[in-house]
Design an enzyme around this catalytic site. Structure first.
Site, PDB file in Angstrom:
ATOM      1  N   GLU A 171     -51.802  30.061  13.182  1.00  0.00           N
ATOM      2  CA  GLU A 171     -51.403  31.294  12.485  1.00  0.00           C
ATOM      3  C   GLU A 171     -50.701  30.999  11.166  1.00  0.00           C
ATOM      4  O   GLU A 171     -49.998  31.840  10.616  1.00  0.00           O
ATOM      5  CB  GLU A 171     -50.531  32.138  13.409  1.00  0.00           C
ATOM      6  N   HIS A 245     -44.995  35.720  16.351  1.00  0.00           N
ATOM      7  CA  HIS A 245     -44.923  34.556  15.466  1.00  0.00           C
ATOM      8  C   HIS A 245     -43.474  34.074  15.451  1.00  0.00           C
ATOM      9  O   HIS A 245     -42.545  34.894  15.589  1.00  0.00           O
ATOM     10  CB  HIS A 245     -45.300  34.925  14.020  1.00  0.00           C
ATOM     11  N   CYS A 366     -43.466  38.334   6.165  1.00  0.00           N
ATOM     12  CA  CYS A 366     -44.901  38.274   6.514  1.00  0.00           C
ATOM     13  C   CYS A 366     -45.767  38.467   5.283  1.00  0.00           C
ATOM     14  O   CYS A 366     -46.887  37.982   5.216  1.00  0.00           O
ATOM     15  CB  CYS A 366     -45.273  39.388   7.482  1.00  0.00           C
TER      16      CYS A 366
HETATM   17  O1  SUG Z   1     -51.047  39.538  13.060  1.00  0.00           O
HETATM   18  N1  SUG Z   1     -50.326  42.918  12.440  1.00  0.00           N
HETATM   19  C1  SUG Z   1     -50.158  41.522  12.084  1.00  0.00           C
HETATM   20  C2  SUG Z   1     -48.757  41.300  11.593  1.00  0.00           C
HETATM   21  C3  SUG Z   1     -48.587  39.928  11.020  1.00  0.00           C
HETATM   22  C4  SUG Z   1     -47.172  39.621  10.724  1.00  0.00           C
HETATM   23  N2  SUG Z   1     -47.065  38.341  10.155  1.00  0.00           N
HETATM   24  C5  SUG Z   1     -46.040  37.478  10.371  1.00  0.00           C
HETATM   25  N3  SUG Z   1     -45.200  37.631  11.360  1.00  0.00           N
HETATM   26  N4  SUG Z   1     -45.960  36.466   9.597  1.00  0.00           N
HETATM   27  C6  SUG Z   1     -50.478  40.612  13.270  1.00  0.00           C
HETATM   28  O2  SUG Z   1     -50.151  40.990  14.393  1.00  0.00           O
HETATM   29  C7  SUG Z   1     -51.627  44.833  13.123  1.00  0.00           C
HETATM   30  C8  SUG Z   1     -52.904  45.499  12.675  1.00  0.00           C
HETATM   31  C9  SUG Z   1     -53.186  46.781  13.360  1.00  0.00           C
HETATM   32  O3  SUG Z   1     -52.795  46.970  14.516  1.00  0.00           O
HETATM   33  O4  SUG Z   1     -53.839  47.634  12.705  1.00  0.00           O
HETATM   34  C10 SUG Z   1     -51.548  43.398  12.678  1.00  0.00           C
HETATM   35  O5  SUG Z   1     -52.539  42.725  12.582  1.00  0.00           O
END
Ligand code: SUG
Length: 444
Positions: A171, A245, A366
Site C-alpha cells: 500500500e 494503514h 493520505c
Molecule cells: O484505500 N478510501 C481509501 C483511503 C486511503 C487513505 N490513505 C491512507 N491512509 N494513506 C482506502 O481505503 C474509499 C473509497 C470509497 O469507498 O468510495 C477508499 O478507497
C-alpha cells in the site's frame, strides 16, 4: 547535502464519490451512498496544497486517473462503444461500476514507496508504485501511477509494482516512515506491515493490506542498507479498530516518530530497533500518545495521526497539519493543545478542511506523497507539475469549469459524467504539459 521534502498531492478527480468500497476503512463504510461534492473536494485539496506552497515548501501535483476505467471493463468482457461498455456494466452490476469510477488515486500516500537518493546504495531516487492489490478499485491504479511518476521524475528509478498476488500486497508510503537528521542525509526507513504472508492464517477480521514480504522486496529493490532499515508489525488490534494503514495511527518526520501506544505489536522492540538503526546518524525522538489521553477509536475517527508532520521554513519545531475533525474531537484537540504548550519536537498544529476526502478515510497525510529531492533532483523534475500561484489559479479555474457540484450513486450510470470526466482530464494534460497520450482514452 541540502535537500527538500516535497509533497506531491493527488489532485482530486471529477468522479469523487462515496462508494463504500474499502472494507476495514470505517469512514468509507459509514459514508457509503452519501451525496459527494467533487468540486468542493478538489478545491479543498488545492487549498491544502496552496497552504504548503505559500509556506515555502515544494508542492507537486499528481493528476487524477481516468475514471470510469473503461479499459478495465473491456478486459472484463464488456464491449462496444465506451457508452455501451459503461451501460452494460451498470446493468450487470452497479457495484462493479462504482469500483471503476473511484477517484481513489487522490490518496497519493498510497501511490508508491519512495526512498531518497541519500538512502539508496546506487545514489538514485527510487519509487515503487504500490500494487494496492487488496481492494479492486485501488488495484487498477498502479500502471497510471507509474506513468505519472515517470512524468514527474524523469531521472528517478521508477520500478514496476509488485506482482498482483496477496503475498505481495503493498500500500505504498502509507506504511512507510523515514526518519533523519536532515533531509539530504542518510536516514532510517521504517516499513510497517500488517501480515507475514508466509506465517499462516490471517490474524485480523479486517484486511491486513501490507505484507512483510512486500516490504522486504521494496527495501531490497531500493538498495537500502540493512543496518538502517526496520520492519515493524502493526498490532492486529488497531487494524480491526479501523487502522487500515499504519498512517492512521502513526506519522514521522525528521527525528520524530509520533504514534499511538497501540499502533505496533511490539512497541518496545521497534523503538529499540529504530534507536539502533539511527545510531551514528541521529537520536530519534519518540512521541507516544497513550490510550488514556486519546482512546484508539477517537484517534481513528478524528484522524490525529493522519496529519502531515512538517518542518516549515524558519520554524524550529515541527508542525502537525491536522484535519478539522481533530479540532472537533475533545480528546484530540486537548492533546494538540498540550503538544503546543509542551516543549517536545512538535510545536504547532494547523487545521485544514479536507472533509470530502476524510469521509472516505483520507486525511491530510493520505493526500500527499513525500519525496525528498536534492537541488539537482528538484531541477530535474517536471516543473509543470509543481504548484505555484499560476498553476493554482489554472487548476482552480479548471475545477470550477468541469466538476459537478454534487454526485449521487446513481449518477455513475450517466454517460454524460464519463464524457465530462474525460473532457476535463484531456484539458488537464494541456495545463500540466503531460502530452496528448497520457490517459488511455486519449490513445484510442
Ligand atoms: O484505500 N478510501 C481509501 C483511503 C486511503 C487513505 N490513505 C491512507 N491512509 N494513506 C482506502 O481505503 C474509499 C473509497 C470509497 O469507498 O468510495 C477508499 O478507497
Amino acid at each position: 547535502m541540502l535537500a527538500h521534502e516535497a509533497n506531491y498531492d493527488g489532485l482530486i478527480g471529477p468522479t469523487h464519490n462515496y462508494g463504500g468500497l474499502s472494507t476495514g476503512n470505517l469512514a468509507s463504510a459509514k459514508n457509503k451512498g452519501l451525496i459527494a461534492k467533487p468540486r468542493a473536494a478538489a478545491l479543498q485539496g488545492l487549498q491544502k496544497m496552496k497552504l504548503m506552497a505559500d509556506a515555502g515548501l515544494v508542492q507537486g501535483v499528481l493528476p487524477p486517473h481516468a475514471r470510469p476505467n473503461i479499459l478495465e471493463l473491456r478486459f472484463m468482457g464488456f464491449s462496444g462503444s465506451d457508452e455501451n461498455v459503461l451501460q452494460s456494466a451498470w446493468r450487470a452490476n452497479p457495484i462493479l461500476v462504482r469500483n471503476m469510477y473511484s477517484a481513489s488515486s487522490m490518496w497519493s500516500a498510497n501511490a508508491a514507496t519512495v526512498s531518497p537518493s541519500a538512502d539508496c546504495a546506487d545514489g538514485n531516487l527510487h519509487f515503487t508504485p504500490a500494487n494496492l492489490s487488496t481492494m479492486l478499485h485501488r488495484s487498477i491504479e498502479h500502471e497510471q501511477t507509474g506513468r505519472a511518476l515517470r512524468a514527474a521524475f524523469p531521472n528517478a528509478v521508477v520500478h514496476d509494482a509488485l506482482p498482483m498476488q496477496s503475498s505481495y500486497s503493498d500500500e505504498g508510503a502509507a506504511n512507510h516512515v523515514r526518519l533523519c537528521a536532515e533531509q539530504g542525509q542518510k536516514g532510517v526507513e521504517l516499513f510497517v506491515y500488517g501480515r507475514d504472508a508466509l506465517a499462516g492464517l490471517a490474524e485480523t477480521k479486517f484486511p491486513s493490506r501490507q505484507t512483510l514480504q512486500a516490504s522486504h522486496i521494496i527495501a531490497s529493490r531500493h538498495q537500502l542498507s540493512g543496518a538502517h532499515t526496520v520492519f515493524a508489525k502493526q498490532s492486529p488490534q488497531v487494524i480491526d479498530a479501523g487502522a487500515f494503514h499504519n498512517d492512521v495511527v502513526c506519522v514521522g518526520a525528521k527525528q520524530c516518530l509520533f504514534y499511538h501506544e497501540l499502533a505496533f505489536e511490539d512497541t518496545a522492540g521497534i523503538l529499540a530497533a529504530l534507536t539502533k538503526a539511527a545510531a551514528g546518524l541521529f537520536e530519534p525522538q519518540f512521541v507516544e500518545v497513550s490510550n488514556e489521553d486519546v482512546p484508539l477509536n477517537d484517534a481513528i475517527t478524528a484522524y490525529l495521526f493522519n496529519s502531515m508532520l512538517v518542518q516549515f521554513p524558519g520554524e524550529e519545531r515541527l508542525t502537525l497539519v491536522a484535519p478539522t475533525e481533530t479540532e472537533n474531537n475533545k480528546f484530540t484537540k486537548l492533546y494538540c493543545d498540550k503538544l503546543i504548550a509542551g516543549n517536545g519536537p512538535i510545536g504547532a498544529v494547523k487545521y485544514v478542511d479536507v472533509r470530502q476526502s476524510m469521509r472516505n478515510g483520507g486525511g491530510p497525510a493520505c493526500l500527499r506523497l513525500r519525496v525528498v529531492l536534492t537541488d539537482v533532483e528538484l531541477a530535474d523534475t517536471n516543473s509543470k507539475m509543481l504548484l505555484d500561484d499560476k498553476l493554482f489559479a489554472q487548476l482552480s479555474k479548471w475545477v470550477n469549469k468541469h466538476y459537478r457540484e454534487n454526485l449521487e450513486p446513481n449518477d455513475l450510470q450517466d454517460t454524460e459524467l464519463m464524457h465530462e470526466s474525460f473532457t476535463a482530464l484531456d484539458a488537464l494534460t494541456g495545463i500540466m504539459g503531460l502530452g496528448g497520450d497520457f490517459y488511455p482514452f486519449q490513445r484510442n
